[in-house]
Design a protein around this motif. Sequence first.
Motif, PDB file in Angstrom:
ATOM      1  N   LYS A 299       3.430 -19.732  12.657  1.00 37.79           N
ATOM      2  CA  LYS A 299       4.627 -19.061  12.759  1.00 37.79           C
ATOM      3  C   LYS A 299       5.656 -19.198  11.790  1.00 37.79           C
ATOM      4  CE  LYS A 299       8.139 -18.933  16.179  1.00 37.79           C
ATOM      5  NZ  LYS A 299       8.663 -19.527  17.689  1.00 37.79           N
ATOM      6  N   GLY A 300       6.258 -18.087  11.513  1.00 40.45           N
ATOM      7  CA  GLY A 300       7.150 -17.993  10.364  1.00 40.45           C
ATOM      8  C   GLY A 300       6.593 -17.649   8.988  1.00 40.45           C
ATOM      9  N   GLN A 301       5.224 -17.708   8.659  1.00 36.66           N
ATOM     10  CA  GLN A 301       4.705 -17.467   7.742  1.00 36.66           C
ATOM     11  C   GLN A 301       4.357 -15.774   7.617  1.00 36.66           C
ATOM     12  OE1 GLN A 301       1.287 -19.903   6.563  1.00 36.66           O
ATOM     13  NE2 GLN A 301       2.345 -21.602   8.011  1.00 36.66           N
ATOM     14  N   ASN A 302       4.098 -15.347   6.555  1.00 37.82           N
ATOM     15  CA  ASN A 302       3.493 -14.007   6.330  1.00 37.82           C
ATOM     16  C   ASN A 302       2.077 -13.697   6.381  1.00 37.82           C
ATOM     17  OD1 ASN A 302       3.547 -11.017   6.206  1.00 37.82           O
ATOM     18  ND2 ASN A 302       4.024 -11.217   3.881  1.00 37.82           N
ATOM     19  N   ILE A 303       1.566 -13.781   7.655  1.00 33.60           N
ATOM     20  CA  ILE A 303       0.046 -13.889   7.947  1.00 33.60           C
ATOM     21  C   ILE A 303      -0.309 -12.700   9.028  1.00 33.60           C
ATOM     22  CG2 ILE A 303      -1.819 -15.215   9.030  1.00 33.60           C
ATOM     23  CD1 ILE A 303      -0.267 -17.763   8.295  1.00 33.60           C
ATOM     24  N   ARG A 304      -1.261 -12.291   8.616  1.00 28.63           N
ATOM     25  CA  ARG A 304      -1.583 -11.044   9.491  1.00 28.63           C
ATOM     26  C   ARG A 304      -2.483 -11.613  10.753  1.00 28.63           C
ATOM     27  NH1 ARG A 304      -4.120  -7.031   5.161  1.00 28.63           N
ATOM     28  NH2 ARG A 304      -4.649  -9.007   4.391  1.00 28.63           N
ATOM     29  N   ILE A 305      -2.345 -11.435  11.841  1.00 27.00           N
ATOM     30  CA  ILE A 305      -3.053 -11.867  12.959  1.00 27.00           C
ATOM     31  C   ILE A 305      -3.573 -11.033  13.592  1.00 27.00           C
ATOM     32  CG2 ILE A 305      -2.933 -13.332  15.234  1.00 27.00           C
ATOM     33  CD1 ILE A 305      -0.329 -14.529  13.724  1.00 27.00           C
ATOM     34  N   THR A 306      -4.869 -10.997  14.009  1.00 26.02           N
ATOM     35  CA  THR A 306      -5.648 -10.137  14.954  1.00 26.02           C
ATOM     36  C   THR A 306      -6.459 -10.786  16.050  1.00 26.02           C
ATOM     37  OG1 THR A 306      -7.219  -8.158  14.825  1.00 26.02           O
ATOM     38  CG2 THR A 306      -7.896 -10.034  13.474  1.00 26.02           C
TER      39      THR A 306
END
Length: 92
Positions: free
Chosen positions: A66-73
């Motif tokens: 949470k709060g990080q620039n991570i793409r989630i699928t």
Amino acid sequence: MSVVIVGGNDCMVCQYKFLCRKYNCKAKVFTQMMGLKNKIGSPDLLVLFTKTVSHKMVKTALAKTKGQNIRITRCHSSSMTALKEILEEYTV
């Protein structure tokens, strides 16, 4: 690109990592809760195989990123074909 896979089958861990290497990705695979909290890091892509993972593991993985620039699928299937389609979409 770094990829963290949460869920999937225990017997497929090596195959998931091998497929990720084909797409020039470094992968961490967590099929069990053990170690997930401390070792998830900050990947470029988080893949959640929702059929083979507990709600607690999903919540933990999402809370850690949470709060990080991570793409989630999220994907219901944990097959090699499903992972291949995800990698083709995100590594272009």
